[in-house]
Design an enzyme around this catalytic site. Structure first.
Site: not given
Length: 231
Positions: A137, A192, A205
């Site tokens: 991320s 995602d 995600h």
């Protein structure tokens, strides 16, 4: 991209998730547990590992390895031995705060300097070690920015990098600038949204655990062995 989209969606995710992903599990992955490893910063140059893994956790994750890092570390240690690989999470100036996702490079300049410093320390302390890296991320954006900014002599020592839920995937065309594509593995789940240029957090995600336990460390192991041999 607006920061409110990220914070709003984090708050709204619980009500919008499919029933196959329990709310508690998803909250734990995004906000919960983590492990801290500082093998590089605490290690002695007289007993360097052959391999050094530097990893950046995702936003709000605890420790310096977050939720995915420990799984990768475990697989690497199985392959190279506990003394054969040093595991180093990115902490210090990297606070993994939500707001930094909206900055131009997907994280703060201070965080990039922090991770750069770890690569530089690895090169100085253990010049013969093979480097590998990863991030999830915001940590994926941080890893990419740090590798991009490295001095080429150090960057060339990085055998492989794995990125999960890469928030700069669209902008960087699925790769790390200034770094060979064949030494980069990007994991972006279908659905995602951060991988397609948004900061909206959807359930896909938060489900990279299987990749962190299998394909990601296997890629890194393969790349290390291509450099160092199979021993």
């Amino acid at each position: 991209m607006k920061f409110f989209a990220l914070t709003t969606l984090l708050a709204a995710t619980a009500s919008a998730l499919p029933t196959s992903h329990p709310v508690q599990e998803l909250e734990a992955r995004q906000l919960g547990g983590g492990t801290t490893r500082n093998d590089l910063t605490n290690g002695n140059s007289a007993s360097c590992a052959d391999v050094i893994f530097i990893y950046a956790r995702g936003s709000t994750e605890t420790g310096n390895l977050g939720t995915l890092g420990p799984s990768i570390a475990s697989k690497l240690e199985s392959a190279f031995g506990r003394d054969g690989v040093w595991i180093q999470g990115v902490g210090g100036a990297y606070r993994a705060t939500l707001g930094d996702n909206s900055l131009p490079r997907g994280t703060s300049s201070a965080a990039i300097r922090e991770m750069l410093g770890l690569f530089q320390q690895a090169n100085t302390k253990c010049p013969d070690a093979t480097l590998i890296a990863g991030g999830y991320s915001q940590g994926a954006a941080l890893g990419a920015a740090s590798v991009e900014d490295l001095d080429s002599a150090i960057r060339d020592k990085i055998a492989g990098t794995v990125l999960f839920g890469y928030t700069k995937n669209l902008q960087n065309h699925g790769r790390i600038p200034n770094f060979p594509a064949d030494r980069t593995k990007v994991f972006c789940n279908t659905g995602d949204l951060v991988c397609t240029g948004s900061l909206i957090i959807a359930a896909p995600h938060l489900t990279y655990g299987p990749d962190a336990r299998g394909p990601a460390p296997e890629f890194l192991i393969e790349k290390v062995r291509a450099v160092r041999g199979s021993a």
